[in-house]
Motif scaffolding. Structure first.
Motif, PDB file in Angstrom:
ATOM      1  N   GLU A  46       1.342   9.389  -6.003  1.00  0.00           N
ATOM      2  CA  GLU A  46       1.770  10.720  -5.958  1.00  0.00           C
ATOM      3  C   GLU A  46       3.024  11.044  -6.976  1.00  0.00           C
ATOM      4  OE1 GLU A  46       3.015  10.856  -1.918  1.00  0.00           O
ATOM      5  OE2 GLU A  46       1.077  11.211  -1.209  1.00  0.00           O
TER       6      GLU A  46
ATOM      7  N   TYR B  42       0.714  -1.040  -0.115  1.00  0.00           N
ATOM      8  CA  TYR B  42       0.036   0.247   0.154  1.00  0.00           C
ATOM      9  C   TYR B  42       0.762   1.098   0.180  1.00  0.00           C
ATOM     10  CZ  TYR B  42      -3.371   3.545   1.446  1.00  0.00           C
ATOM     11  OH  TYR B  42      -4.040   4.581   1.823  1.00  0.00           O
ATOM     12  N   ASP B  43       1.817   1.243   0.758  1.00  0.00           N
ATOM     13  CA  ASP B  43       2.689   2.311   0.834  1.00  0.00           C
ATOM     14  C   ASP B  43       3.478   2.545  -0.467  1.00  0.00           C
ATOM     15  OD1 ASP B  43       2.229   2.857   3.655  1.00  0.00           O
ATOM     16  OD2 ASP B  43       3.836   1.747   4.283  1.00  0.00           O
TER      17      ASP B  43
ATOM     18  N   VAL C 188       0.929   4.162  -2.795  1.00  0.00           N
ATOM     19  CA  VAL C 188       0.733   5.730  -2.581  1.00  0.00           C
ATOM     20  C   VAL C 188       1.985   6.380  -3.066  1.00  0.00           C
ATOM     21  CG1 VAL C 188       0.760   7.476  -0.584  1.00  0.00           C
ATOM     22  CG2 VAL C 188      -0.587   5.152  -0.511  1.00  0.00           C
TER      23      VAL C 188
END
Length: 265
Positions: free
Chosen positions: A198, A190-191, A194
């Motif tokens: 971005e 998940y990180d 993300v």
């Protein structure tokens, strides 16, 4: 940008009237590229919804239903939006390249979706290359391109090689994963997702995750993605859909002599 216009003042010292005018903003039609992860982990069974045979839906089944739901709703809002489809295994490849506003085209694409036997650490570079090429074509037609990625892996971090200054399209991600365990690392995945979002997204991109294996959660999240990138708030300000548990109960009117009578006519 809102413009403040002062009104004429009064002679008796009252506060000046003022009004605000919101400058009109042209909203572009969207070309939306769905990319569906077809790793074997997309075959995990979901909760809350069953198929026609009474068996639980798999993640892939639920994703197919969510995409058809999204397309129908999006075309109801604006029939000029268009959709194309790709899959993600080791890398991305086209499933249906031509963008179309026909629901039948979406249904046909969903019928063609199937799971790959196995895949290694996925590389998103190809997906971004496809999206960048299509974004240029969309831009010449006064449209914008958005990628919606459905990602289903709890092991193996996604990777990419993409210049940080090339933000040519908007990226949304829906991440369906297993619970943390010795054999998977959903938080790290998940990180990474993300950071990837971005890194590449143009307008505000949204990312949602669910480890509950609930099809209804998926459907609710996908409906939030109906929001147009040019009209979005940042994700931390989203407060929809609201929980019914927090909704104030309706107050029943008090009975009076007038409204408590029952008509006999």
């Amino acid at each position: 940008m809102a413009e403040r216009v002062e009104g004429e003042g009064s002679n008796n010292g009252e506060r000046n009237n003022s009004s605000y005018h919101l400058q009109p903003l042209e909203i572009d039609n969207e070309d939306i590229l769905f990319c569906v992860d077809i790793d074997p982990q997309s075959m995990v069974e979901m909760k809350g919804v069953t198929g026609l045979n009474g068996r639980p839906l798999t993640r892939l089944d639920a994703i197919k239903q969510a995409i058809v739901l999204f397309v129908n709703a999006k075309l109801t809002i604006n029939p000029q939006h268009r959709f194309a489809f790709a899959t993600l295994s080791n890398s991305a490849s086209w499933l249906r390249k031509e963008f179309s506003s026909e629901v039948e085209s979406t249904i046909a694409a969903m019928q063609e979706l199937s799971v790959t036997t196995s895949s290694s650490q996925p590389d998103l570079t190809t997906l971004f290359q496809l999206a960048a090429h299509e974004a240029e074509k969309s831009g010449t037609q006064g449209r914008i391109l958005r990628v919606i990625l459905f990602y289903c892996r709890s092991t193996g971090l996604p990777q990419h090689q993409w210049p940080v200054n090339q933000r040519l399209f908007t990226l949304d991600i829906m991440y369906l994963h297993d619970k943390p365990g010795p054999d998977n690392c959903p938080q790290e995945v998940y990180d990474t997702l993300v950071d990837t979002l971005e890194h590449v997204t143009d307008y505000e991109g949204y990312i949602f995750e669910s480890g509950q294996a609930s099809a209804r959660v998926l459907f609710r999240r996908v409906l939030v993605l109906l929001s147009h990138p040019q009209q979005r708030c940042i994700q931390e300000y989203i407060n929809i859909p609201k929980s019914l548990a927090n909704k104030a109960p309706l107050v029943q009117p008090m009975a009076t002599e007038d409204n408590s009578r029952v008509s006999t006519q």
